[in-house]
Scaffold this active site. Sequence first.
Site, mmCIF file in Angstrom:
data_model
loop_
_atom_site.group_PDB
_atom_site.id
_atom_site.type_symbol
_atom_site.label_atom_id
_atom_site.label_comp_id
_atom_site.label_asym_id
_atom_site.label_seq_id
_atom_site.Cartn_x
_atom_site.Cartn_y
_atom_site.Cartn_z
ATOM 1 N N ASN A 206 1.030 -1.275 -0.013
ATOM 2 C CA ASN A 206 -0.082 -0.016 0.022
ATOM 3 C C ASN A 206 0.940 1.256 0.038
ATOM 4 O O ASN A 206 2.160 0.959 0.214
ATOM 5 C CB ASN A 206 -1.018 -0.077 1.194
ATOM 6 C CG ASN A 206 -0.119 0.021 2.566
ATOM 7 O OD1 ASN A 206 0.746 0.716 2.665
ATOM 8 N ND2 ASN A 206 -0.879 -0.905 3.325
ATOM 9 N N GLU A 209 3.135 1.950 3.102
ATOM 10 C CA GLU A 209 4.221 1.280 3.250
ATOM 11 C C GLU A 209 5.036 1.274 2.300
ATOM 12 O O GLU A 209 6.650 1.071 2.675
ATOM 13 C CB GLU A 209 3.738 -0.461 3.031
ATOM 14 C CG GLU A 209 2.756 -1.081 4.116
ATOM 15 C CD GLU A 209 2.119 -2.192 3.645
ATOM 16 O OE1 GLU A 209 1.690 -3.030 4.304
ATOM 17 O OE2 GLU A 209 2.036 -2.531 2.418
ATOM 18 N N ASP A 272 -6.562 -8.409 1.005
ATOM 19 C CA ASP A 272 -6.586 -9.878 0.752
ATOM 20 C C ASP A 272 -7.446 -10.000 -0.387
ATOM 21 O O ASP A 272 -7.058 -10.990 -1.217
ATOM 22 C CB ASP A 272 -7.211 -10.348 1.926
ATOM 23 C CG ASP A 272 -6.593 -10.297 3.347
ATOM 24 O OD1 ASP A 272 -5.465 -9.998 2.892
ATOM 25 O OD2 ASP A 272 -7.120 -10.832 4.582
#
Length: 323
Positions: A206, A209, A272
């Site tokens: 993301n 990050e 996910d």
Amino acid sequence: MNDKKPILLPDFSDLHIIVVGDVMIDRYISGAIRRISPEAPVPVVEMENIENRLGGAANVALNLRSLGAQVTLLSIAGDDEDGKLLINMTENINGINHRILKLSDRKTTVKTRIMSNNQHILRIDKEDIHDIGSQDVEWLMQSLEEIKKLEKVDGIILQDYNKGLLTYELIRKIITFGQEHKIATFVDPKEKNFFSYEGCTLFKPNKKEVLKAIQYETSDLDVVDSILRKKLCHEITFITLGSDGVYVHDGISGLKLSTAPRSIVDVCGAGDSVISAISLCFLKGMDLKSLAIVANTAGGQVCEVPGVVSVDRYKLQQELHHS
């Protein structure tokens, strides 16, 4: 006149994906709040229900299965009651096989969320996050090789939650395994081993990050992609941007897609769904924009439901058809 063709989801039933990553139980304790505790200024939740859901890499497996693929889940758990529960929950899902090593030196990860009226009041984590040992790495690699001998493997998803499974040693062995057998590797990284995935097929961090990892503050995502490629030499960059959508780059050109307006309830598990959808669409040869739209839509839909849930293929296809 609108000449745009709706995106049709391919049949994923001929695909077999191995998911390697940290598994956990997402536990929800829900009830009503009618008063404040006389012992401290905190609400009292009158417990009405306890629900256990598969989380972490197990939720990725659920998403893949929901979209129609065959799945093998490769992971570890504690040799405890929650570990038994997690394995039992996995065994009850048709189309998901598992090889989960029970370890006596660690707890099964459980995230307990206290909920009231679909609102998150408190979270309690039970976990061990120390790295697994070389002996455990060898067991996991032996299992991977045995699975490959028994049936075809189309892709491997490495799903990291920094719980100690995906060590540098295991990551390098799996990426090398994928390269040797021409199996695509899809990565959802976390901070600890962020740049250990050199040579993977698709890298999906993301925005928060990736900016922290490269230690370079910029709004130009093409620059971010360039920095990542120099370190990882991967094929596809896919960056989730939260409410701003997604960014994808195939080494030739980059593309940013906005999100559709949604009523966001809970963002847990959205990543996910994204890694699951984009992996399957990539393996089916979908073009860059189409696979980004599918993954972006899948991630958005699960945010409209409280708790960790998997994407619904029917609802996903309906939105793709009408959007």
